[in-house]
Enzyme design. Structure first.
Site, mmCIF file in Angstrom:
data_model
loop_
_atom_site.group_PDB
_atom_site.id
_atom_site.type_symbol
_atom_site.label_atom_id
_atom_site.label_comp_id
_atom_site.label_asym_id
_atom_site.label_seq_id
_atom_site.Cartn_x
_atom_site.Cartn_y
_atom_site.Cartn_z
ATOM 1 N N LYS A 1 0.841 -1.198 0.000
ATOM 2 C CA LYS A 1 0.000 0.000 0.000
ATOM 3 C C LYS A 1 0.877 1.249 0.000
ATOM 4 O O LYS A 1 1.558 1.530 0.980
ATOM 5 C CB LYS A 1 -0.919 0.046 1.219
ATOM 6 C CG LYS A 1 -1.998 1.155 1.076
ATOM 7 C CD LYS A 1 -2.594 1.601 2.367
ATOM 8 C CE LYS A 1 -1.829 2.711 3.021
ATOM 9 N NZ LYS A 1 -1.892 4.023 2.326
ATOM 10 N N GLY B 1 7.017 4.611 8.418
ATOM 11 C CA GLY B 1 6.118 5.740 8.628
ATOM 12 C C GLY B 1 6.260 6.290 10.032
ATOM 13 O O GLY B 1 7.318 6.177 10.654
ATOM 14 N N SER B 2 5.189 6.859 10.528
ATOM 15 C CA SER B 2 5.237 7.554 11.810
ATOM 16 C C SER B 2 5.319 6.575 12.974
ATOM 17 O O SER B 2 4.841 5.437 12.901
ATOM 18 C CB SER B 2 4.003 8.438 11.984
ATOM 19 O OG SER B 2 2.856 7.645 12.229
ATOM 20 N N GLY C 1 3.278 3.101 13.832
ATOM 21 C CA GLY C 1 4.100 1.921 14.107
ATOM 22 C C GLY C 1 3.725 1.257 15.424
ATOM 23 O O GLY C 1 3.645 0.026 15.522
ATOM 24 N N GLU D 1 10.104 0.720 10.593
ATOM 25 C CA GLU D 1 11.100 1.783 10.442
ATOM 26 C C GLU D 1 10.338 3.087 10.622
ATOM 27 O O GLU D 1 9.539 3.471 9.780
ATOM 28 C CB GLU D 1 11.764 1.685 9.067
ATOM 29 C CG GLU D 1 13.067 2.470 8.992
ATOM 30 C CD GLU D 1 12.856 3.862 8.429
ATOM 31 O OE1 GLU D 1 12.753 4.799 9.249
ATOM 32 O OE2 GLU D 1 12.799 4.018 7.208
ATOM 33 N N CYS E 1 13.284 10.502 7.575
ATOM 34 C CA CYS E 1 13.222 9.994 8.949
ATOM 35 C C CYS E 1 14.589 10.023 9.635
ATOM 36 O O CYS E 1 14.682 10.214 10.846
ATOM 37 C CB CYS E 1 12.651 8.582 8.967
ATOM 38 S SG CYS E 1 13.408 7.487 7.768
ATOM 39 N N GLU F 1 9.828 15.254 16.209
ATOM 40 C CA GLU F 1 10.205 15.143 14.795
ATOM 41 C C GLU F 1 9.332 16.101 13.979
ATOM 42 O O GLU F 1 8.119 15.934 13.907
ATOM 43 C CB GLU F 1 10.023 13.710 14.291
ATOM 44 C CG GLU F 1 10.489 13.541 12.856
ATOM 45 C CD GLU F 1 10.314 12.120 12.332
ATOM 46 O OE1 GLU F 1 11.176 11.669 11.574
ATOM 47 O OE2 GLU F 1 9.319 11.478 12.681
#
Length: 484
Positions: free
Chosen positions: A190, A242-243, A247, A264, A298, A395
């Site tokens: 996706k 992703g975030s 996660g 990750e 990231c 972040e």
């Protein structure tokens, strides 16, 4: 040499736009399931927009849980034959895909720039060569899995459900699909809802390469489709980039199942500059570390730690360098800073920088004119920052640098590690012994020495703490897709 007006003036660059004509974007795209493009089960669609102009690029089918189920079933059917192929046969498909990516790299670079907003020179010179390199690299592993260090005859897991972000759409696809296919798994992927186009073009590349139907399935959609994919009972492996918040949700969802998971997630990387560092080289590394891809990385070096004795010299040189960066049309080959990926992300960056100012940090933005349409943010740095400031902890995922100082290596390490993240770090010094001593004490998955944001398919990538777990890339990246 005495400065003259001519010598001190910045060069004026004439526009050097890359042609949009090299890429043919269809008015609409379907989901890619079992080797064919198809409408979503409920007929829903969404629009994908170019961040630099806000023009609608295409209309894309929006996957639902029903579509996820169709795709997982197709991948399960394909798994039996795909996993039974000799590794050398699977390698042929991967080599073919890699070569087609190289042949179509100009087209794909323009497409990625249009859909994501990053400068063409980044998609052309960084993203696309790395995408092809990952497929070449894992093609080489496909018939050597017995020698990867995971025992004799390691077996594939089955169906891999993969969810990728919008900051490196095609590169994150390569990081995930290449090792999955090399090890004999099939894939349902996706892409992010703001950047679905390069994944859909990759679906066409799979057909061009003659990849058997169902081995790769692509489902554009929103978070609900990603959630349906990660919890699907017939998915054996979940890979997510992703975030951190999403996660954590995935980790909770798959807890207690036999799914293998790699996550990750976010980062707040420290870029540490010691007093003996080559200043000009370090400044280039700082710029690459935080302003590459508009800071939407990231592993960005978003916290600059400078030794006190060289703070003024480094900041003066850094501000001079930032004043020369060119912000504007991402398709212009001279552009250094492109557009922020979405209105939502721009709002987040803006809110966090306003918080930084409200908390007393001193803001400086490079002087530049922002285009009237699209999503733009000028390169910005904060000084007078403490470890308690929001801009030093959260972040931001934008072109915003927080500057802190230190006096001793011990203090540098303590400040660098004082974060919930642990993805990346950089060290700038002429002493090899100091590099090794400091790197050994930094709790980060990837540490660069006298450089930053260098990637290679042979090198593992991943983090600690809230930056996730598992590794992608290198021999280590095979383990996540094997029953070992």
């Amino acid at each position: 040499m005495t400065s003259t007006p001519l010598a001190s003036a910045a060069f004026e660059y004439a526009p050097a736009p890359e042609s949009r004509s090299v890429v043919d974007i269809a008015p609409s795209y379907g989901l890619f399931i079992d080797g064919e493009f198809a409408e979503a089960a409920d007929g829903k669609v969404f629009k994908t927009v170019s961040p630099s102009t806000e023009e609608v690029l295409s209309e894309v089918a929006q996957a639902s849980s029903e579509d996820v189920d169709r795709a997982v079933k197709a991948a399960r059917r394909a798994f039996e034959k795909w996993s039974a192929l000799p590794g050398a046969e699977r390698a042929k498909y991967l080599f073919r895909i890699a070569r087609i990516i190289q042949e179509r790299s100009r087209e794909l670079a323009v497409l990625e720039t249009l859909d994501n907003g990053k400068p063409i020179k980044e998609t052309r010179d960084a993203d696309l060569p790395l995408v092809a390199a990952h497929f070449f690299y894992y093609a080489g592993w496909a018939d050597k899995l017995d020698h990867a260090g995971y025992g004799a005859n390691p077996r594939p897991l089955g169906v891999a459900g993969q969810v990728i972000p919008w900051n490196f759409p095609l590169l994150m696809l390569a990081w995930k699909i290449a090792p999955a296919l090399a090890t004999g798994n099939t894939v349902v992927l996706k892409p992010a809802e703001t950047t679905p186009l390069s994944a859909l073009f990759f679906a066409d590349i799979c057909r061009q390469a003659g990849l058997p139907k169902g081995v790769v399935n692509i489902l554009p959609g929103y978070g609900d489709a990603g959630a349906a994919l990660t919890v699907h009972p017939d998915v054996n492996k979940v890979a997510f980039t992703g975030s951190t918040a999403v996660g954590k949700a995935i980790a909770r969802q798959v807890a207690g199942t036999d799914k293998k998971v790699t996550l990750e997630l976010g980062g707040k990387g420290a870029n540490i500059v010691f007093d003996d560092a080559p200043i000009d080289q370090a400044v280039e590394g700082i710029v690459t570390g935080i302003f590459f891809n508009q800071g939407q990385v990231c592993c960005a070096g978003s916290r600059l730690l400078v030794q006190e004795s060289v703070q003024d010299e480094v900041l003066d040189a850094l501000k001079r360098r930032l004043s020369t960066l060119r912000l504007g049309d991402p398709l212009d080959k001279n552009t250094d800073i492109g557009a922020i990926n979405s209105a939502e992300q721009l709002a987040r960056i803006t809110a966090l920088t306003e918080t930084g100012e409200a908390e007393g940090a001193e803001r400086w933005s490079a002087p530049c004119e922002l285009p009237s349409s699209g999503y733009w943010f000028a390169p910005t740095l904060f000084t007078n920052v403490t470890q308690a400031h929001t801009v030093a902890r959260d972040e931001i995922f934008g072109p915003v640098l927080s500057v802190l100082t230190f006096r001793t290596p011990e203090e540098a390490v303590a400040k660098a590690n004082n974060t919930q993240y642990g993805l990346s770090a950089g060290i700038w010094t002429e002493k090899g012994s100091r590099i090794l001593a400091v790197a050994d004490r930094l709790r980060a998955g990837v540490i660069w020495a006298n450089t930053f944001n260098k990637f290679d398919p042979t090198s593992p990538f991943g983090g600690y703490k809230e930056s996730g777990y598992g590794r992608e890339g290198g021999r280590h990246g095979l383990e996540a897709y094997l029953d070992v």
